[in-house]
Design a protein around this motif. Structure first.
Motif, PDB file in Angstrom:
ATOM      1  N   MET B   1       0.755  -1.129   0.045  1.00  0.00           N
ATOM      2  CA  MET B   1      -0.056  -0.042   0.064  1.00  0.00           C
ATOM      3  C   MET B   1       0.926   1.315  -0.103  1.00  0.00           C
ATOM      4  N   TYR B   2       1.147   1.736   0.566  1.00  0.00           N
ATOM      5  CA  TYR B   2       1.568   2.861   1.171  1.00  0.00           C
ATOM      6  C   TYR B   2       2.887   4.022   0.311  1.00  0.00           C
ATOM      7  N   SER B  66       8.427   1.249   2.442  1.00  0.00           N
ATOM      8  CA  SER B  66       7.071   1.574   3.238  1.00  0.00           C
ATOM      9  C   SER B  66       6.249   0.286   3.312  1.00  0.00           C
ATOM     10  N   GLU B  67       6.179  -0.467   2.326  1.00  0.00           N
ATOM     11  CA  GLU B  67       5.450  -1.671   2.096  1.00  0.00           C
ATOM     12  C   GLU B  67       5.904  -2.778   3.239  1.00  0.00           C
ATOM     13  N   ILE B  68       7.280  -2.803   3.206  1.00  0.00           N
ATOM     14  CA  ILE B  68       7.578  -3.962   4.062  1.00  0.00           C
ATOM     15  C   ILE B  68       7.882  -3.811   5.383  1.00  0.00           C
ATOM     16  N   ASP B  96       0.064  -9.893   1.231  1.00  0.00           N
ATOM     17  CA  ASP B  96       0.160  -8.929   0.179  1.00  0.00           C
ATOM     18  C   ASP B  96       0.980  -7.642  -0.021  1.00  0.00           C
ATOM     19  N   GLU B  97       1.242  -7.169   1.441  1.00  0.00           N
ATOM     20  CA  GLU B  97       2.200  -6.057   1.548  1.00  0.00           C
ATOM     21  C   GLU B  97       3.431  -6.347   1.286  1.00  0.00           C
ATOM     22  N   GLY B  98       3.967  -7.605   1.579  1.00  0.00           N
ATOM     23  CA  GLY B  98       5.153  -8.219   1.140  1.00  0.00           C
ATOM     24  C   GLY B  98       5.448  -8.260  -0.189  1.00  0.00           C
ATOM     25  N   ARG B 175      -1.074  -3.398 -10.198  1.00  0.00           N
ATOM     26  CA  ARG B 175      -1.106  -4.786  -9.509  1.00  0.00           C
ATOM     27  C   ARG B 175      -1.506  -4.432  -8.254  1.00  0.00           C
ATOM     28  N   VAL B 176      -0.727  -3.431  -7.466  1.00  0.00           N
ATOM     29  CA  VAL B 176      -1.040  -3.012  -6.244  1.00  0.00           C
ATOM     30  C   VAL B 176      -2.370  -2.663  -6.019  1.00  0.00           C
ATOM     31  N   CYS B 177      -2.765  -1.709  -6.722  1.00  0.00           N
ATOM     32  CA  CYS B 177      -4.152  -1.228  -6.548  1.00  0.00           C
ATOM     33  C   CYS B 177      -5.229  -2.234  -6.469  1.00  0.00           C
TER      34      CYS B 177
HETATM   35 FE   FE2 Z   1       0.431  -2.428  -0.043  1.00  0.00          FE
END
Ligand code: FE2
Ligand code: FE2
Lengths: 97, 337
Positions: B1-2, B66-68, B96-98, B175-177
């Motif tokens: 995300m982020y 930021s994601e990890i 997912d965040e990873g 892909r992230v969104c």
């Molecule tokens: Fe994310």
């Protein structure tokens, strides 16, 4: 051992989203070998049933066309409009052809 | 995300802003500018100005970090989730965040930086990541609020990045969104359940909202007026919507959601402005924001230490995998000989 030697090699991942469709490039990842690359690709790119088949290939094995030669490579196709069906006029009474 | 916007500060203007003076080859620069002006995309092998490359490496790697790092505050709650269902959901979100981190690191690597270099930047404390993760997750309600508000703010930020001029970054964002929507909805739904619970549970949700609201507003980065270099990101098509405009969108979207949920957003100045057709809101504490960015937030040290420890503890696994791969390869060569 230097950092460069310790980094796992980079792999490109191709996923077939469903039977009957082609494999499509979907991203890359680092893995020690092909088997691990496949496993990681499964975890990263198909967590929501996005695929039924995966290919992985080491990134360094890919030969890409050079963007500087884009003109020489692709422009010759631009003036060959006779390769398209719309180039030809067919009487209307013939119908769909 | 982020992602947070402060790494590419931002100002109004867009394409009317002239380019920064360049020492690059004028013909190449002109071709690049023309492509940007035509809203075209830049791909890894294309020529690009060094400053464009540097800005992207910084922004994409910060985004990946930021994601990890964002896995940590929520990861803390996996073993304490209130039910098996919530636990499975939270594991899926953190996983997912990873994955988001991986998509982004890969995008940054196409610009010529290496994964090891980026991780070294993060682990040495040199590289930034979104400040929102330097706050603690005190109760289970925090997990819900992170999904609803933190992922919600991240989605606002990331949707315009799907149209970023750099192809690999834009594709990673698409892909992230796709995956983010579940993050926000699961958080909001977890809160809805708590709001049907005991008075104590409702109070827990309100308390979490009180602690996270202002920090989420700050996630969009400093006000446009305080973002002097900002025009460049817009000019390059890396940033599409200004910090303040994104923040406004987020406030306007969140107010009705808070109402349905039955919580109060902790801002006495928050009210509908009929003339602007937007909500007005109060002053963000930017001193606190910058303090946290600069390393003095409540959890900066803990987050970094956890990351570094996880990396160091995993070293033998990385080495063993490589050693195994080499051995297999040698065996194959011997068999072939
Ligand atoms: Fe994310
Ligand atoms: Fe997320």
């Amino acid at each position: 051992m230097t950092t460069a030697l310790k980094e796992w090699p980079l792999w490109e991942v191709f996923v077939r989203s469903k039977q009957g469709l082609e494999h499509k490039h979907c991203g890359s990842l680092h893995a020690a070998d092909a088997a691990q690359a496949l496993e990681m690709a499964r975890d990263v790119y198909t967590r929501r049933q996005e695929g039924v088949s995966i290919w992985v290939v080491e990134s360094k094995a890919i030969t890409a066309s050079n963007p500087d030669e884009k003109g020489e490579l692709f422009d010759p196709a631009a003036d060959k409009i006779y390769r398209h069906p719309t180039f030809y006029e067919i009487p209307e009474e013939v119908g769909h052809m | 995300m982020y992602t947070q916007s402060f790494n590419v500060p931002d100002a109004p203007g867009g394409k009317t802003v002239p380019l920064a003076p360049s020492t690059e080859d004028p013909a190449l620069q002109a071709a690049f500018d023309a492509r940007i002006d035509a809203d075209g995309r830049i791909e890894p092998q294309d020529w690009m100005p060094e400053a464009y490359r540097r800005t992207l490496v910084r922004q994409i790697s910060q985004h990946a970090h930021s994601e990890i790092v964002g896995m940590l505050p929520e990861g803390n709650w996996i073993s304490r989730a209130p039910s098996l269902k919530r636990k499975a959901i939270l594991i899926a979100k953190v996983q997912d965040e990873g994955g988001h981190g991986l998509y982004l690191y890969s995008a940054a690597e196409t610009l010529g930086t290496s994964r090891d270099q980026m991780l070294e930047g993060l682990h040495s404390g040199r590289a930034k990541y979104s400040s929102i993760f330097n706050y603690p997750t005190l109760t289970w309600a925090d997990v819900g609020v992170i999904g609803w508000l933190v992922d919600g703010a991240a989605i606002m930020n990331q949707i315009p990045l799907c149209r970023c001029s750099y192809g690999p970054y834009a594709r990673a964002m698409v892909r992230v969104c796709k995956e983010e929507s579940f993050h926000q909805r699961q958080g909001y739904e977890a809160l809805l359940v708590m709001m049907q619970g005991t008075a104590e549970q409702k109070a827990m949700v309100q308390d979490a909202v009180n602690r996270w609201w202002w920090k989420c507003l700050a996630m969009f980065g400093p006000p446009d007026a305080d973002s002097p270099n900002s025009a460049q990101g817009m000019r390059w098509g890396i940033k599409r919507i200004s910090n303040d405009d994104l923040r406004q969108k987020f406030v306007d979207a969140t107010v009705p959601q808070a109402k349905v949920l039955g919580v109060t957003l902790p801002d006495p100045d928050l009210k509908w402005n009929e003339e602007r057709q937007h909500h007005d809101y109060g002053q963000i504490d930017w001193n606190e924001f910058w303090e946290t960015v600069n390393g003095n937030g409540p959890c900066n040290k803990e987050r970094l230490a956890t990351r570094v420890k996880a990396y160091n503890d995993g070293e033998w696994v990385r080495d063993a995998a490589l050693a195994h791969a080499r051995k297999q390869q040698q065996r194959k060569m011997k068999e072939a000989a």
